[in-house]
Design a protein around this motif. Structure first.
Motif, short mmCIF file in Angstrom:
data_model
loop_
_atom_site.label_atom_id
_atom_site.label_comp_id
_atom_site.label_asym_id
_atom_site.label_seq_id
_atom_site.Cartn_x
_atom_site.Cartn_y
_atom_site.Cartn_z
N VAL A 379 0.87 -1.18 0.00
CA VAL A 379 0.00 0.00 0.00
C VAL A 379 0.90 1.23 0.00
CG1 VAL A 379 -1.86 1.25 1.15
CG2 VAL A 379 -1.77 -1.26 1.28
N ARG A 380 0.77 2.07 -1.05
CA ARG A 380 1.66 3.22 -1.21
C ARG A 380 0.91 4.41 -1.80
NH1 ARG A 380 5.42 -0.22 -4.97
NH2 ARG A 380 3.37 -1.18 -5.24
N ARG A 381 1.49 5.57 -1.60
CA ARG A 381 1.00 6.76 -2.29
C ARG A 381 1.45 6.69 -3.75
NH1 ARG A 381 -2.79 9.75 0.73
NH2 ARG A 381 -2.02 10.03 2.87
N VAL A 382 0.65 7.28 -4.62
CA VAL A 382 1.00 7.30 -6.04
C VAL A 382 2.34 7.97 -6.26
CG1 VAL A 382 0.36 8.30 -8.25
CG2 VAL A 382 -1.36 7.13 -6.89
N ARG A 383 2.62 9.02 -5.49
CA ARG A 383 3.87 9.76 -5.69
C ARG A 383 5.11 8.92 -5.35
NH1 ARG A 383 2.22 12.10 -0.63
NH2 ARG A 383 1.10 13.73 -1.72
N ASP A 384 4.92 7.85 -4.59
CA ASP A 384 6.04 7.02 -4.18
C ASP A 384 6.35 5.89 -5.16
OD1 ASP A 384 6.29 8.56 -1.86
OD2 ASP A 384 4.85 7.31 -0.77
N LEU A 385 5.56 5.77 -6.22
CA LEU A 385 5.78 4.72 -7.21
C LEU A 385 6.71 5.21 -8.31
CD1 LEU A 385 2.12 3.42 -7.59
CD2 LEU A 385 3.98 2.26 -6.42
N GLY A 386 7.54 4.32 -8.82
CA GLY A 386 8.39 4.67 -9.93
C GLY A 386 7.61 4.73 -11.23
N ASP A 387 8.19 5.37 -12.23
CA ASP A 387 7.50 5.53 -13.51
C ASP A 387 7.18 4.18 -14.15
OD1 ASP A 387 7.67 8.21 -13.17
OD2 ASP A 387 9.36 8.51 -14.54
N ALA A 388 8.14 3.27 -14.12
CA ALA A 388 7.94 1.97 -14.78
C ALA A 388 6.83 1.18 -14.10
CB ALA A 388 9.25 1.18 -14.76
N GLU A 389 6.84 1.16 -12.77
CA GLU A 389 5.79 0.40 -12.07
C GLU A 389 4.43 1.05 -12.25
OE1 GLU A 389 4.86 -1.54 -7.67
OE2 GLU A 389 6.44 -0.03 -7.87
N LEU A 390 4.38 2.38 -12.24
CA LEU A 390 3.12 3.08 -12.41
C LEU A 390 2.53 2.81 -13.79
CD1 LEU A 390 1.18 4.91 -10.91
CD2 LEU A 390 2.44 6.88 -11.79
N GLU A 391 3.40 2.79 -14.80
CA GLU A 391 2.93 2.49 -16.14
C GLU A 391 2.42 1.06 -16.24
OE1 GLU A 391 1.86 2.69 -20.00
OE2 GLU A 391 2.32 4.32 -18.60
N ARG A 392 3.10 0.13 -15.57
CA ARG A 392 2.65 -1.26 -15.57
C ARG A 392 1.28 -1.39 -14.90
NH1 ARG A 392 4.46 -5.69 -11.96
NH2 ARG A 392 5.82 -4.12 -11.02
N ILE A 393 1.07 -0.65 -13.82
CA ILE A 393 -0.22 -0.68 -13.13
C ILE A 393 -1.31 -0.10 -14.01
CG2 ILE A 393 -1.50 0.34 -11.21
CD1 ILE A 393 1.03 0.05 -9.51
N ARG A 394 -1.01 1.00 -14.72
CA ARG A 394 -2.00 1.59 -15.63
C ARG A 394 -2.43 0.59 -16.70
NH1 ARG A 394 1.53 6.03 -16.42
NH2 ARG A 394 1.14 7.77 -15.02
N ARG A 395 -1.46 -0.03 -17.34
CA ARG A 395 -1.77 -0.98 -18.41
C ARG A 395 -2.54 -2.19 -17.89
NH1 ARG A 395 2.02 -3.53 -20.40
NH2 ARG A 395 3.83 -2.92 -19.12
N ALA A 396 -2.18 -2.66 -16.71
CA ALA A 396 -2.89 -3.80 -16.13
C ALA A 396 -4.33 -3.43 -15.79
CB ALA A 396 -2.17 -4.28 -14.87
N ALA A 397 -4.53 -2.24 -15.21
CA ALA A 397 -5.89 -1.82 -14.87
C ALA A 397 -6.76 -1.71 -16.11
CB ALA A 397 -5.84 -0.48 -14.13
N ASP A 398 -6.18 -1.23 -17.21
CA ASP A 398 -6.95 -1.13 -18.44
C ASP A 398 -7.25 -2.50 -19.04
OD1 ASP A 398 -8.00 0.58 -20.71
OD2 ASP A 398 -6.51 -0.58 -21.77
N ASP A 399 -6.28 -3.39 -18.99
CA ASP A 399 -6.45 -4.71 -19.58
C ASP A 399 -7.39 -5.58 -18.76
OD1 ASP A 399 -5.77 -6.58 -21.66
OD2 ASP A 399 -4.63 -7.69 -20.17
N TRP A 400 -7.41 -5.40 -17.44
CA TRP A 400 -8.25 -6.22 -16.57
C TRP A 400 -9.67 -5.69 -16.45
CZ3 TRP A 400 -4.09 -6.48 -12.14
CH2 TRP A 400 -3.05 -7.33 -12.56
N ARG A 401 -9.94 -4.58 -17.09
CA ARG A 401 -11.30 -4.04 -17.04
C ARG A 401 -12.25 -5.02 -17.71
NH1 ARG A 401 -10.84 1.14 -19.66
NH2 ARG A 401 -11.18 0.02 -21.60
#
Length: 603
Positions: A379-401
């Motif tokens: 559990v983390r704040r968005v600001r504490d995530l790296g760019d690569a991990e944040l992009e991976r989370i974005r793509r996963a959220a879109d694909d798992w919709r």
């Protein structure tokens, strides 16, 4: 909710309860619809023109004969199209009707020498001119896609009406053409060519003129919609967003839905003082606000007044989805609108949450089982995530919709990882596999938006379909247990529609009406997850905060409900892009966003 209900502001004028459109526009619209239907009947059905209704058919804007049948058909379709706009007091519909009716009168006099027909057209024109000040509503948001939608709908309607025209002349029909021949004849006729079906006498000309008129009408309306000026749907500007964030910084703890006002597909109106605002979206002629107004509760009436003025200027139906009890009181008092309980929001007080006890046994066992299976949570704040991990989370959220369209309006932010949303929380579940997938060990995502300084509201839940059941329960428990570390004392979970009816309907002593209502809700849950969301929220022993829908009159509720379903993504009337194009466009936007983010951080 902090703070009291504001006293009535003297600046806000009270709108009478249940305001309806003026009587004249409604009567004119109904008259246009009736005359339009009669015109279509006179142009299509020969028996109508030679029955007891012959006298009436004689004085309609159309006339008898091949050319007159096409004229009647065209006038009828146009009047039907204009009726809805006239009812909503649209200025453009008024202008079109003012042009169409004199043209019909001239046709009556020159082609048929019918003074009665001229009088009917002028009788309908007179109230339009006398009460022209009542037709001042501004246009709705629109785009070039409206032209394509018109072409599809008008084309389909013309095809069906054309089949009727081809088939209502059995006595003069030559031979026995098949359905395929009739459809071919209609398609040829819409483009002005002769088809395979033949008739005796002048019937061929009547059918040909009528089909040609339908095709021409479809082409003209489509061309008009394609080349008229656009009125794009309002979007949240950077300045508006900055002002809203400033209001949320001071007053964001009042409403758990406040942060969702920052959706960028919403528009906003501010109070004269700038201390309060109402965000909204226009869907199918409904001006749909969500949650409570943003900002100082004492300034709410000024923002509500601006909202109602905007609705009146465009002849939109005003409505509010999911406001709190305090918000409902202010809305109903300041505008004269009515409120109806829509459901309940599940709010968990972090200090009171525990997995101990019999009531939490199922959740506790599920979480322990998943943890033993090798899952871990972060559990983390968005600001504490790296760019690569944040992009991976974005793509996963879109694909798992689970749906092609992003759902959510009143309780969804519609984005993940924006630079301005650094205070948002992301809870993720991970499990190392022997063969990592596209997203590595990532298995589930929960996204929370801030609720003031000490709260969080659940935004979205996404998980890998191949992951073990219970991912959402695992992450909610993880977020609640980690909340004190982030200074969070309260967490808002999902909204449960009609929760009280579901809860009371299953208890002993419930009456037959309540049981029947609960049975209907359970049946509808097959498509809308009404019961499942209630039961899921109830697992965490929350307190329930009622939410309300504010509306003008009971007759507007079906329209408001349909607009809300469109806004939330349950009904999609737009033509969707193919999935491979959607993914390509999403990927390009994500890439551009990532580059922008890196540049900003570097700067």
């Amino acid at each position: 909710m902090s703070g009291g209900v504001p006293t009535r502001s003297p600046r806000v004028r009270r709108v009478p309860r249940g305001p309806r459109p003026e009587a004249v526009p409604v009567l004119v619209a109904r008259a246009c619809a009736v005359v339009g239907l009669l015109d279509i009947a006179a142009g299509v059905f020969p028996r109508f023109r030679h029955s007891r209704m012959h006298t009436l058919a004689e004085v309609l804007p159309g006339a008898l004969g091949p050319f007159a049948a096409a004229l009647a058909l065209s006038a009828g379709v146009l009047l039907l199209l204009l009726a809805h706009g006239l009812r909503r007091r649209k200025r453009r519909a008024w202008r079109a009707a003012v042009v169409l009716l004199p043209v019909g009168a001239v046709a009556q006099f020159t082609y048929r020498h019918s003074p009665v027909g001229v009088l009917i057209s002028l009788a309908l024109l007179a109230p339009l001119l006398i009460h022209r000040d009542q037709f001042k509503a501004l246009p709705d948001p629109r785009s070039r896609w409206r032209a394509l939608a018109n072409f599809v709908l008008m084309g389909a309607g013309s095809l069906l009406l054309g089949l009727v025209i081809v088939s209502v002349h059995p006595k003069t029909l030559v031979g026995d053409p098949s359905l395929a021949d009739r459809i071919t004849h209609v398609l040829y006729g819409l483009f002005g060519f002769e088809g395979p079906v033949d008739y005796q006498g002048n019937t061929s000309w009547t059918v040909a003129f009528s089909l040609g008129a339908l095709g021409l009408l479809t082409a003209i309306t489509t061309i008009y919609l394609a080349f008229r000026p656009e009125h794009p749907a309002a979007r949240l500007t950077e300045d508006d967003e900055a002002r809203l964030r400033a209001l949320l910084e001071k007053h964001g703890g009042r409403d758990s839905l406040g942060q969702f006002a920052l959706r960028r597909d919403k528009a906003v109106v501010f109070s004269p003082s700038g201390k309060a605002a109402v965000t909204y979206r226009v869907v199918s002629g409904v001006m749909l606000a969500s949650g409570d107004p943003i900002g100082d509760v004492e300034a709410w009436p000024g923002a509500i007044e601006r909202f109602m003025d905007e609705a009146q200027a465009h002849s939109w139906t005003p409505a509010v989805m999911g406001c709190s009890e305090t918000g409902g009181e202010v809305w109903t008092r300041e505008t004269g609108l009515d409120a109806l309980e829509l459901g309940d929001e599940a709010v968990v007080d972090v200090a009171d949450f525990s997995l101990a006890g019999r009531a939490m046994r199922n959740v506790r066992q599920m979480v322990k089982r998943i943890e033993r299976a090798g899952y871990e949570t972060r559990v983390r704040r968005v600001r504490d995530l790296g760019d690569a991990e944040l992009e991976r989370i974005r793509r996963a959220a879109d694909d798992w919709r689970g749906t092609d369209t992003e759902r959510g309006f009143s309780m969804a932010l519609g984005r993940i990882g924006d630079l301005a949303d650094g205070d948002c929380l992301i809870a993720t579940a991970h499990k190392a596999d022997e063969q990592p997938g596209e997203y590595g060990d990532l298995k589930a995502i929960l996204h929370f938006v801030p609720w003031g300084r000490d709260g969080a509201s659940l935004d979205l839940m996404r998980r890998d379909r191949s992951a073990d059941p219970g991912m959402n329960e695992l992450l909610i428990v993880a977020a609640l247990q980690a909340a004190p570390k982030f200074g969070i004392t309260r967490v808002s979970l999902n909204f449960a529609m009609f929760r009280s009816a579901l809860a009371r309907g299953e208890k002993i002593g419930a009456g037959p009406v309540l049981r029947a209502w609960r049975g209907l809700l359970v049946f509808l849950s097959r498509w809308f997850q009404i019961e499942s969301l209630y039961k899921f929220n109830a697992k965490f022993q929350p307190r329930w905060e009622p939410r309300f829908v504010v509306y003008r009159a009971s007759g507007d509720l079906p329209r408001i409900g349909f607009a809300a379903m469109q806004a939330e993504g349950f009904v999609n009337l737009a033509l969707p892009l193919p999935r491979f194009l959607r993914r390509r466009r999403t990927a390009s936007r994500a890439c551009a966003h990532s580059v922008t983010e890196r540049d900003v951080r570097a700067a």
